[in-house]
Write a protein that holds these residues in place. Sequence first.
Motif, PDB file in Angstrom:
ATOM      1  N   ILE A   9     -22.581  11.069 -46.469  1.00  0.00           N
ATOM      2  CA  ILE A   9     -23.529   9.984 -46.166  1.00  0.00           C
ATOM      3  C   ILE A   9     -24.847  10.610 -45.734  1.00  0.00           C
ATOM      4  CG2 ILE A   9     -23.881   7.782 -45.014  1.00  0.00           C
ATOM      5  CD1 ILE A   9     -21.002   7.762 -44.136  1.00  0.00           C
ATOM      6  N   GLY A  12     -30.727  13.933 -46.857  1.00  0.00           N
ATOM      7  CA  GLY A  12     -31.997  14.555 -46.460  1.00  0.00           C
ATOM      8  C   GLY A  12     -31.785  16.028 -46.178  1.00  0.00           C
ATOM      9  N   TYR A  13     -32.467  16.524 -45.167  1.00  0.00           N
ATOM     10  CA  TYR A  13     -32.399  17.933 -44.765  1.00  0.00           C
ATOM     11  C   TYR A  13     -30.939  18.378 -44.606  1.00  0.00           C
ATOM     12  CZ  TYR A  13     -33.259  21.692 -41.218  1.00  0.00           C
ATOM     13  OH  TYR A  13     -33.296  22.838 -40.478  1.00  0.00           O
ATOM     14  N   PRO A  81     -29.675   9.697 -39.690  1.00  0.00           N
ATOM     15  CA  PRO A  81     -30.330   9.752 -38.376  1.00  0.00           C
ATOM     16  C   PRO A  81     -29.332   9.437 -37.249  1.00  0.00           C
ATOM     17  CG  PRO A  81     -31.748   8.663 -39.970  1.00  0.00           C
ATOM     18  CD  PRO A  81     -30.438   8.890 -40.659  1.00  0.00           C
ATOM     19  N   LEU A  84     -27.241   6.292 -36.219  1.00  0.00           N
ATOM     20  CA  LEU A  84     -26.191   5.739 -37.090  1.00  0.00           C
ATOM     21  C   LEU A  84     -24.859   6.470 -36.952  1.00  0.00           C
ATOM     22  CD1 LEU A  84     -28.459   5.345 -40.257  1.00  0.00           C
ATOM     23  CD2 LEU A  84     -27.557   3.499 -38.838  1.00  0.00           C
ATOM     24  N   HIS A  85     -24.840   7.589 -36.222  1.00  0.00           N
ATOM     25  CA  HIS A  85     -23.626   8.419 -36.173  1.00  0.00           C
ATOM     26  C   HIS A  85     -22.415   7.660 -35.631  1.00  0.00           C
ATOM     27  CE1 HIS A  85     -26.013  12.518 -36.032  1.00  0.00           C
ATOM     28  NE2 HIS A  85     -26.270  11.791 -37.101  1.00  0.00           N
ATOM     29  N   MET A  88     -20.779   4.990 -37.986  1.00  0.00           N
ATOM     30  CA  MET A  88     -20.207   5.624 -39.178  1.00  0.00           C
ATOM     31  C   MET A  88     -18.979   6.474 -38.823  1.00  0.00           C
ATOM     32  SD  MET A  88     -23.707   6.660 -41.181  1.00  0.00           S
ATOM     33  CE  MET A  88     -24.675   5.392 -42.020  1.00  0.00           C
ATOM     34  N   GLY A 129     -21.953  19.225 -36.107  1.00  0.00           N
ATOM     35  CA  GLY A 129     -22.679  20.230 -36.883  1.00  0.00           C
ATOM     36  C   GLY A 129     -23.444  21.230 -36.031  1.00  0.00           C
ATOM     37  N   TRP A 174     -38.280   8.411 -37.235  1.00  0.00           N
ATOM     38  CA  TRP A 174     -37.178   8.005 -36.355  1.00  0.00           C
ATOM     39  C   TRP A 174     -37.029   8.944 -35.168  1.00  0.00           C
ATOM     40  CZ3 TRP A 174     -33.100  11.420 -35.739  1.00  0.00           C
ATOM     41  CH2 TRP A 174     -32.909  12.388 -36.730  1.00  0.00           C
ATOM     42  N   HIS A 191     -28.453  22.391 -29.167  1.00  0.00           N
ATOM     43  CA  HIS A 191     -28.140  23.651 -29.870  1.00  0.00           C
ATOM     44  C   HIS A 191     -27.996  24.809 -28.873  1.00  0.00           C
ATOM     45  CE1 HIS A 191     -28.021  22.566 -34.062  1.00  0.00           C
ATOM     46  NE2 HIS A 191     -29.224  22.046 -34.061  1.00  0.00           N
TER      47      HIS A 191
HETATM   48  N1  LIG Z   1     -27.440  21.099 -37.471  1.00  0.00           N
HETATM   49  C1  LIG Z   1     -28.731  21.263 -37.589  1.00  0.00           C
HETATM   50  O1  LIG Z   1     -29.232  22.397 -37.536  1.00  0.00           O
HETATM   51  C2  LIG Z   1     -29.600  20.055 -37.855  1.00  0.00           C
HETATM   52  C3  LIG Z   1     -30.895  20.213 -38.366  1.00  0.00           C
HETATM   53  C4  LIG Z   1     -31.636  19.066 -38.651  1.00  0.00           C
HETATM   54  C5  LIG Z   1     -31.107  17.812 -38.373  1.00  0.00           C
HETATM   55  N2  LIG Z   1     -29.861  17.701 -37.847  1.00  0.00           N
HETATM   56  C6  LIG Z   1     -29.284  16.358 -37.543  1.00  0.00           C
HETATM   57  O2  LIG Z   1     -28.927  15.771 -38.807  1.00  0.00           O
HETATM   58  C7  LIG Z   1     -29.123  14.357 -38.742  1.00  0.00           C
HETATM   59  C8  LIG Z   1     -30.053  13.959 -39.890  1.00  0.00           C
HETATM   60  O3  LIG Z   1     -31.261  14.658 -39.773  1.00  0.00           O
HETATM   61  P1  LIG Z   1     -32.097  15.068 -41.074  1.00  0.00           P
HETATM   62  O4  LIG Z   1     -33.163  15.982 -40.592  1.00  0.00           O
HETATM   63  O5  LIG Z   1     -31.196  15.497 -42.161  1.00  0.00           O
HETATM   64  O6  LIG Z   1     -32.733  13.655 -41.410  1.00  0.00           O
HETATM   65  P2  LIG Z   1     -33.400  13.208 -42.785  1.00  0.00           P
HETATM   66  O7  LIG Z   1     -34.318  12.103 -42.413  1.00  0.00           O
HETATM   67  O8  LIG Z   1     -33.922  14.379 -43.552  1.00  0.00           O
HETATM   68  O9  LIG Z   1     -32.156  12.650 -43.626  1.00  0.00           O
HETATM   69  C9  LIG Z   1     -31.458  11.494 -43.268  1.00  0.00           C
HETATM   70  C10 LIG Z   1     -30.921  10.878 -44.570  1.00  0.00           C
HETATM   71  O10 LIG Z   1     -30.064   9.787 -44.226  1.00  0.00           O
HETATM   72  C11 LIG Z   1     -30.324   8.739 -45.144  1.00  0.00           C
HETATM   73  N3  LIG Z   1     -29.887   7.469 -44.556  1.00  0.00           N
HETATM   74  C12 LIG Z   1     -30.472   6.776 -43.544  1.00  0.00           C
HETATM   75  N4  LIG Z   1     -29.785   5.635 -43.315  1.00  0.00           N
HETATM   76  C13 LIG Z   1     -28.750   5.630 -44.175  1.00  0.00           C
HETATM   77  C14 LIG Z   1     -27.689   4.712 -44.426  1.00  0.00           C
HETATM   78  N5  LIG Z   1     -27.556   3.568 -43.743  1.00  0.00           N
HETATM   79  N6  LIG Z   1     -26.805   4.999 -45.420  1.00  0.00           N
HETATM   80  C15 LIG Z   1     -26.925   6.140 -46.144  1.00  0.00           C
HETATM   81  N7  LIG Z   1     -27.927   7.050 -45.953  1.00  0.00           N
HETATM   82  C16 LIG Z   1     -28.820   6.790 -44.967  1.00  0.00           C
HETATM   83  C17 LIG Z   1     -31.818   8.814 -45.364  1.00  0.00           C
HETATM   84  O11 LIG Z   1     -32.237   8.122 -46.520  1.00  0.00           O
HETATM   85  C18 LIG Z   1     -32.025  10.337 -45.463  1.00  0.00           C
HETATM   86  O12 LIG Z   1     -31.851  10.807 -46.764  1.00  0.00           O
HETATM   87  C19 LIG Z   1     -29.710  14.047 -37.374  1.00  0.00           C
HETATM   88  O13 LIG Z   1     -28.705  13.606 -36.513  1.00  0.00           O
HETATM   89  C20 LIG Z   1     -30.251  15.402 -36.908  1.00  0.00           C
HETATM   90  O14 LIG Z   1     -30.226  15.549 -35.481  1.00  0.00           O
HETATM   91  C21 LIG Z   1     -29.084  18.797 -37.605  1.00  0.00           C
END
Ligand SMILES: NC(=O)c1ccc[n+]([C@@H]2O[C@H](COP(=O)([O-])OP(=O)(O)OC[C@H]3O[C@@H](n4cnc5c(N)ncnc54)[C@H](O)[C@@H]3O)[C@@H](O)[C@H]2O)c1
Length: 369
Positions: A9, A12-13, A81, A84-85, A88, A129, A174, A191
Motif C-alpha cells: 500500500i 512513494g519514497y 503517510p 493512515l498506518h 491499515m 520499518g 502532510w 530512528h
Molecule cells: N524508514 C525510512 O527510512 C523512511 C523514510 C521516509 C519515510 N518513511 C515513512 O514512510 C511513510 C511514507 O512516507 P513517504 O516518504 O514514502 O511518503 P510519500 O508521500 O512519498 O508516499 C506515500 C504514498 O502513499 C500513497 N497513499 C496515500 N494515501 C493512500 C491510500 N489511502 N491508499 C493507497 N495509497 C495511499 C500516496 O499516493 C504516496 O504514493 C511515512 O510514515 C514515513 O514516516 C520511512
Amino acid sequence: MDTIGVGLIGTGYMGKCHALAWMAVRAAFGDGPVVRRAVLCEVEEGLARRRADEFGFEQSTADWTTLVTDPAVDVVSITTPTGLHASMAIAALEAGKHVWCEKPMAPSLADAERMAAAARASGKVAILGYNYIQSPAVRYIGKLLKRGAIGSVTQLRVEMDEDFMADPEQPFTWRSEASSGLGAPDDFAVHPMSLISTLIGMPSEVFGELVKPFPDRPHSTGRRAVETFDIATALLRMEGGATGAIQVSRSAWGRKGRIQLQIFGARGAIFFDQERFNEVGVYLAEGPVEEQGIKTVLMGPAHPPYEHFIPAAGHQLGFNDLKIVEAHELLNRIAGKPSLTIDFDQGLAIERVIRAIGRSHREGRWQRA
Ligand SMILES: NC(=O)c1ccc[n+]([C@@H]2O[C@H](COP(=O)([O-])OP(=O)(O)OC[C@H]3O[C@@H](n4cnc5c(N)ncnc54)[C@H](O)[C@@H]3O)[C@@H](O)[C@H]2O)c1
C-alpha cells in the motif's frame, strides 16, 4: 517451494523501497519463500495500475480495504503517510495478515497502543520499518559493544539531519500537518531511538525542546500555518546510567542523510555517520599513547550481512540494501527463526519516549519515558 504473497500500500519514497526489497530479497539471501508480488494499492486506479506494471505486481486497486482481505496476500507492506498506518495495520492484522509498517507507528500514542494490541491479539508478525538498525556497520558496532571493546558506555549522542524542509518556500505537505504527529520527533527522532534501543537500551527519563523554524509554508490556498516541529532536541537519562542526547532536524541545509552516532565508553569510543555508512570509527585507549587514534573500519564480507550482496570488501552497500536486509529479517521472523526486527511492542516503547519528549517540551521539565 513455499510462496508468500505480498500486498503493497503506497508507492512513494518508501513504497518503491519496499517493492525493490521484495524483488531482491530471495536473490540476495538465497533462502526463504518465493515472493509473489500479489496486489498493489495507490490512491487512484490509473496510478495503481501503472505502478503495478512497473513493480511487477499482479493486481492493482485503489481500495486498500480489499487488498488487506485478499486471499492472495499473506503480508502487507504499509508505506502510506503516518496518519493512515493505524487503520491499515489493524485491518490487515484482523484479516490474519503479517504486517511490515513504515515508521513511526502513528501520530498518537492511543493509535500506537491499538496497533500493538491488534498485533498481540492476531498472533501474526508485525514489524516497523527501522531500516538503519540493519546495516553491517550497526551490527558491527553492536558486536563491539557486546564484547566490551570500549568499556562501559558513559555517553551517547545521536544527530539526524536532512535538508528537505530547510527551504521556507518548500510547499506544505502532510509532514507539516498535526495529523502526522509532532513532526521531527516522530519523523526523525524515532530512528536514533531505534539505534539506541538496539545498541544500548532505553532511556528512563527525557527532557525535550521542539522548534518550528518557519511559521508557515506555501499551500494551494495561499500560505498555511505549519502545525509540526521541524527541529527537536532531547536529553536522555539512560536506564544503564549513561547520559545521552538526540538532536534532529528536517531543516539542516547541507545535511542530506546524516545520522551521526557517537558512543563514548570507559576505554574507547565508536563513531558512525549514515552518510558514510560503510565505515565505522573505533578508538581504543590502549597501546602506546603516540599511536592512539581513530581507526576507520571499512565494511566488507567479514561484516554480516554484507557478504550476501558483494563478495569484495569496500565496494559499499546503499540505503535500499538496508530494506532488503529488513525484508529478510521479516521473513526470518515469520518463519520462527532468530530475527533483528523492531516489532509493534518495541515500537510502542519508542513511541512512548517520543511522546515523553513532547510532554517535556510543553511542561518544561524532565519526564519519565
Ligand atoms: N524508514 C525510512 O527510512 C523512511 C523514510 C521516509 C519515510 N518513511 C515513512 O514512510 C511513510 C511514507 O512516507 P513517504 O516518504 O514514502 O511518503 P510519500 O508521500 O512519498 O508516499 C506515500 C504514498 O502513499 C500513497 N497513499 C496515500 N494515501 C493512500 C491510500 N489511502 N491508499 C493507497 N495509497 C495511499 C500516496 O499516493 C504516496 O504514493 C511515512 O510514515 C514515513 O514516516 C520511512
